[in-house]
Structures are given as C-alpha cells and as structure tokens.
Scaffold this motif. Structure first.
Motif, PDB file in Angstrom:
ATOM      1  N   LYS A  11       4.372  68.814  23.721  1.00 34.71           N
ATOM      2  CA  LYS A  11       5.033  70.157  24.128  1.00 34.71           C
ATOM      3  C   LYS A  11       5.242  71.026  22.829  1.00 34.71           C
ATOM      4  O   LYS A  11       5.022  72.137  23.085  1.00 34.71           O
ATOM      5  CB  LYS A  11       6.260  69.649  25.000  1.00 34.71           C
ATOM      6  N   GLU A  14       2.137  72.653  21.648  1.00 30.89           N
ATOM      7  CA  GLU A  14       1.636  73.843  22.631  1.00 30.89           C
ATOM      8  C   GLU A  14       2.475  74.949  22.632  1.00 30.89           C
ATOM      9  O   GLU A  14       2.090  75.938  23.397  1.00 30.89           O
ATOM     10  CB  GLU A  14       1.383  73.111  23.975  1.00 30.89           C
ATOM     11  N   MET A  15       3.658  74.939  22.047  1.00 30.99           N
ATOM     12  CA  MET A  15       4.630  76.075  22.105  1.00 30.99           C
ATOM     13  C   MET A  15       3.868  77.280  21.481  1.00 30.99           C
ATOM     14  O   MET A  15       3.020  77.336  20.349  1.00 30.99           O
ATOM     15  CB  MET A  15       5.756  75.776  21.229  1.00 30.99           C
ATOM     16  N   LYS A  16       4.192  78.785  22.237  1.00 34.50           N
ATOM     17  CA  LYS A  16       3.343  79.704  21.442  1.00 34.50           C
ATOM     18  C   LYS A  16       4.514  80.289  20.453  1.00 34.50           C
ATOM     19  O   LYS A  16       5.640  80.686  20.529  1.00 34.50           O
ATOM     20  CB  LYS A  16       3.507  80.712  22.705  1.00 34.50           C
ATOM     21  N   TRP A  49       7.842  81.694  22.055  1.00 30.65           N
ATOM     22  CA  TRP A  49       8.068  82.040  23.635  1.00 30.65           C
ATOM     23  C   TRP A  49       7.958  80.620  24.272  1.00 30.65           C
ATOM     24  O   TRP A  49       7.430  79.724  23.856  1.00 30.65           O
ATOM     25  CB  TRP A  49       6.979  83.035  24.072  1.00 30.65           C
ATOM     26  N   ASP A  50       8.330  80.823  25.597  1.00 30.58           N
ATOM     27  CA  ASP A  50       8.027  79.568  26.581  1.00 30.58           C
ATOM     28  C   ASP A  50       8.449  78.205  25.962  1.00 30.58           C
ATOM     29  O   ASP A  50       7.658  77.373  25.849  1.00 30.58           O
ATOM     30  CB  ASP A  50       6.593  79.443  26.874  1.00 30.58           C
ATOM     31  N   PRO A  52       9.458  74.824  25.340  1.00 35.96           N
ATOM     32  CA  PRO A  52       9.292  73.628  26.347  1.00 35.96           C
ATOM     33  C   PRO A  52      10.839  73.005  26.726  1.00 35.96           C
ATOM     34  O   PRO A  52      11.563  72.827  25.743  1.00 35.96           O
ATOM     35  CB  PRO A  52       8.467  72.544  25.463  1.00 35.96           C
ATOM     36  N   GLU A  99      14.301  81.770  31.756  1.00 34.10           N
ATOM     37  CA  GLU A  99      13.394  81.352  30.600  1.00 34.10           C
ATOM     38  C   GLU A  99      13.713  81.702  29.202  1.00 34.10           C
ATOM     39  O   GLU A  99      14.764  82.211  29.420  1.00 34.10           O
ATOM     40  CB  GLU A  99      12.138  82.298  30.641  1.00 34.10           C
ATOM     41  N   SER A 101      13.392  82.443  24.644  1.00 35.90           N
ATOM     42  CA  SER A 101      12.500  82.624  23.684  1.00 35.90           C
ATOM     43  C   SER A 101      13.379  82.304  22.363  1.00 35.90           C
ATOM     44  O   SER A 101      14.499  82.535  22.623  1.00 35.90           O
ATOM     45  CB  SER A 101      11.756  84.125  23.794  1.00 35.90           C
ATOM     46  N   LEU A 475      16.049  72.172  25.089  1.00 35.65           N
ATOM     47  CA  LEU A 475      14.750  72.756  24.932  1.00 35.65           C
ATOM     48  C   LEU A 475      14.326  72.453  23.504  1.00 35.65           C
ATOM     49  O   LEU A 475      14.920  72.350  22.561  1.00 35.65           O
ATOM     50  CB  LEU A 475      15.117  74.253  25.080  1.00 35.65           C
TER      51      LEU A 475
END
Length: 497
Positions: A11, A14-16, A49-50, A52, A99, A101, A475
């Motif tokens: 996760k 894969e984070m932006k 962003w986004d 996990p 969400e 960031s 998070l």
C-alpha cells in the motif's frame, strides 16, 4: 515479514508521492540520542495523495488540517546539539470528504536560507557557550538560530511558526506550507512560542521576553492581523517563561523561579537554575491592556498551560506543575548526555496536572494537583479556550526520553479519566482536538496525531475518537517522520482568514 506487513508495504509503495528537489544537507553520521531512532532527521519534502488506510475508515465529518512542527537538523552542529536547535519543518495532513493528503516543508527562515547558501551551520545552540556562533543570533538568548521550530498556530487564515526563545514569527500558507515571510506585526524583541488564538474573537495573544528591561511584553493582534496592544509586563530581571494562557477578560503571564544564573550571565553563559526561596508569580493582565495584577504561588516551573477561565471572583488556571524542575543528570543516559536528557525527561522533572485559583477580591492564591500521574502537553477543545471547560487530553512519556507513548483523557467535572497506551516502540506526536463537523458536545470530535513506529521503520497518522477514546483510523505516511514538538488543528473555517 508477515502477510499483513507485506500488504502494508505494498500500500505504501502504491501511494501517490511527489518528491521535491532536495535541500542542501551536510549532516554527518552520529550516535546522538536526539538525532537517531525516533529523532532521526527527515530531509526530504513531499506531496502525497490518497493515503492508504491501514485500519478503520477516515471520518467524513473530519474537515481541516493537522499541522505539526518538528526539529530536523540539516547541518552538523557547531557545538553540543540540543533537539530544540534543529531546523523547523511543518508536517501536515489534510482531511476532506473522507480523504486525506499529506505534505511537509522546511520553514524557510532567514537563518535556514543563510545556512543553505553557506552549506554549513552558522549558529550554535542552547547548550553552547559564547563565541560558538559564526554570526550574531536571535532570541532572548541572543546568539541562537531562529529556526521557527517550536510551535505552530493558525490565525487570520495563515499558519504561524514560532521559536522557543523568541523569534521573528514566520507565516505559512496552512494548505501549501509555502513560507510567506515574517509577521509584519512582530515586535523587535520577537514572539515567544505559544501565542494563543481565541477562536471566539479571532484575536491572537502573544508575549516575549529578553535580557533588557522591562524584560517581558504582552501583545494582542486582532482578527485582521493588526497589532492592537503591546505593553510591558515588567519583571525583576531576565526570566524564561515558555507559555501563557487567557480567560475571557484576562491574559495570564508568569515569572517563575527557574531562570538564568545572573552571575554566569554576566559572562555571557546561559545556565538555568532554580532560585530557592523565590515564589512563582502570575500576572493577571486585562485582555486589551492595563496594569498587571501579580499573585504569588508555590515555586515551580511550568512548560505548558491547558486553559484558564473566570469563576466568580476567581481566575482559574490549569497547567502542569513541575515537582523537580531542575533535575540531576540522568544516570542511564549515553555518555555526555545526562544533563540534556534529564531536562527532556518528564520522569525526571515530574510534571503533574495542576490547578491554580487567583482570587481577584482577596488577592490570595489556592492551588492543588488534579492528578498525581506524570502528564504534559495537554490539549482541549479550542472552542472552549478562555472559558469553563470539562475535558482535557494529556500525553504520557517513555521514562528517560522526550517521546510520547500514550494519552490520558480527563473529565474535570467528575474526576474520571481514560487512557490509551501505545505498543512498545511506537511514539506519538502532540494531538490536538478536532471538533466533529456539526458537533454538539464538548468532546464530540477527534484527536489527530502522527505515529513513529520504530519496530517497523515507518510512520502513520492515527485518528482517535475523543468521546469513546479509542483509535478509529490509521493511515500510512510516505516516509518516516522525526519526533517533534507542537501541533495544531485548524478546521476549514479557520483556513479562510
């Protein structure tokens, strides 16, 4: 690595994440206890962003930003490093619509930019003697780097980063973290850490102190950013107040018996002493200027206050009374660091949640402990700042270290309390109260904190339901943070100016 840990690692991968160009770093490898482990400096700046979700779900009624100030040294120290000497970095997480960031930035102070240009450290620190700095310095001490690395508040739509011993007060955009320059209202003697924002009036209250008479000042900045009050609150000599409080009608400042040894200061040596036989003194100052009224109390030192309010003829003040404010060097500390670590170890200086009552009619002070546990770094719902309140949230610490390992919630009406203890090797950040959107009750909201997991070498953000007092969401963050000092929650309405 377990299956669960592998999923977390995937996760995070894969984070932006957008990584910014690196700053200039010249820090050598070290075994200093406050530049390793949970205090290992973080040098990269990112946007992410986004984020996990590792546990639970992001509350959809959490709307705003959590900002935390951090010491992150970039260059080798010129002398003996103290963690309060590090370069200021703000780590931020924004919540909106379920969400999250994240971003982090160094505070681009004049000193940070000068050392970036030079490629080396230019100023000594809190533990260094005269002549260590290569350039004239800042603050009440007079020879330090103003790193804006201690405190962070949000006022008039801007974040304000301030320095431990009075600095220039640096403005930042609370969303982008861009440094916007020095506060235009900041006086020549600077602004101490812990200016206070009254959300009910939009005012910011501040103080400063120096080695020149009258030694301490108090000021007010209105909701539009205009300084409306700046007055002397004279003390008998140079003092070292760290925090202030306010009620609806008064500001409360202090003159405590822990300050520089005056004989050594004449030789430009700044050594802190407990001056026996000298009481604690508290100045009750009219909020919008006027003659201070002084009250005496038991000798102590207080790093942080909680809240204050009026109760009939009395002003009530809650904070953390130190039972041993100048402890002996810590024997368990690494060689050469016993004195430093004792002064950072709450289990050495023994802060206890305490209440003072100043009777404006009789001039008398009464005081007592509210809890005999070792507690500090308290937070509460800022909508009750300066007014009667019921709930407080304090931190607990790992013995021997400036590292938070849990939280305690107090019901100050009933005397009940609840605790959260983190697993071994996991350390928290100061956790402000974030009211739930549409909240009706004082404790209807969340505590937000960053976690440093030394066992796994990563950091997270944790959200605690303040009413149930349990973690409801975790998070992943894009990198491992360094431990730090103070933080603030700013709801969406506070970000509009």
């Amino acid at each position: 690595m377990t299956v669960a840990e592998m999923k977390v690692a995937q996760k995070v991968a894969e984070m932006k994440v957008e990584r910014l160009p690196p700053v200039r770093v010249s820090l050598s490898p070290t075994n200093h206890p406050y530049m390793t482990g949970p205090w290992t400096p973080l040098h990269e700046e990112v946007n992410a962003w986004d984020l996990p979700v590792l546990e639970g779900a992001i509350p959809t009624d959490l709307d705003g930003v959590y900002l935390r100030n951090t010491e992150n040294p970039v260059h080798d120290p010129l002398g003996r490093y103290h963690p309060f000497d590090g370069d200021g970095m703000i780590c931020q997480i924004e919540f909106k619509g379920g969400e999250a960031s994240y971003r982090n930035r160094f505070v681009r102070t004049r000193c940070f930019e000068a050392e970036q240009e030079a490629g080396e450290g230019l100023w000594g620190g809190l533990m260094d003697g005269p002549g260590t700095s290569k350039r004239p310095g800042f603050g009440a001490h007079g020879a330090l780097k103003d790193s804006a690395s201690t405190d962070i508040v949000v006022h008039n739509g801007e974040a304000l980063a301030t320095f431990y011993q009075c600095g220039e007060a640096y403005r930042l955009d609370p969303l982008t973290l861009e440094t916007l320059g020095v506060a235009t209202w900041a006086p020549l003697d600077g602004v101490s850490a812990h200016p206070k924002v009254d959300e009910a009036t939009g005012e910011l209250l501040f103080f400063n102190y120096s080695k020149s008479a009258p030694y301490m000042h108090y000021g007010v900045v209105d909701a539009s950013g205009k300084r409306t009050v700046y007055q002397a609150v004279p003390t008998p000599g140079p003092r070292l107040p760290h925090d202030m409080a306010f009620s609806s009608k008064y500001a409360i400042l202090n003159d405590l018996p822990v300050f520089w040894d005056q004989e050594l200061m004449a030789r430009n040596i700044h050594a802190v002493r407990l001056h026996k036989g000298v009481p604690s003194r508290f100045a009750i100052v009219p909020r919008h200027g006027g003659e201070p009224r002084w009250f005496e109390a038991e000798p102590t030192y207080v790093l942080h206050w909680l809240n204050a309010y009026e109760d009939g003829d009395e002003v009530v003040l809650d904070g953390y009374f130190q039972e041993n404010p100048t402890p002996r060097p810590l024997e368990s500390a690494p060689d050469g660091h016993g004195h430093l670590m004792a002064y950072l170890d709450e289990h050495s200086f023994l802060p206890k949640l305490h209440r003072w009552r100043f009777n404006l009619k009789t001039g008398q002070t009464t005081e007592k402990h509210l809890d005999d546990r070792i507690l500090e770094f308290g937070m509460f719902n800022q909508k009750y700042a300066g007014r009667p309140y019921r709930y407080a949230y304090s931190t607990t610490t790992r013995p021997g270290w400036f590292l938070f390992n849990g939280f305690v919630k107090h019901d100050l009406e009933t005397g009940e309390s609840w605790s959260i203890t983190l697993p071994d090797g996991v350390y928290a950040s100061e956790a402000p109260f974030a009211p739930r959107v549409g909240a009706a009750d004082e404790d209807d909201g969340y505590l937000v904190t960053f976690l440093i997991d030394e066992t796994k070498g990563r950091s997270e953000c944790a959200i605690i339901d303040a009413k149930r007092f349990e973690v409801v969401c975790r998070l992943a963050l894009p990198h491992k943070l360094s431990s730090g000092t103070h933080s603030v929650w700013a709801g969406r309405e506070m970000l509009k100016g």
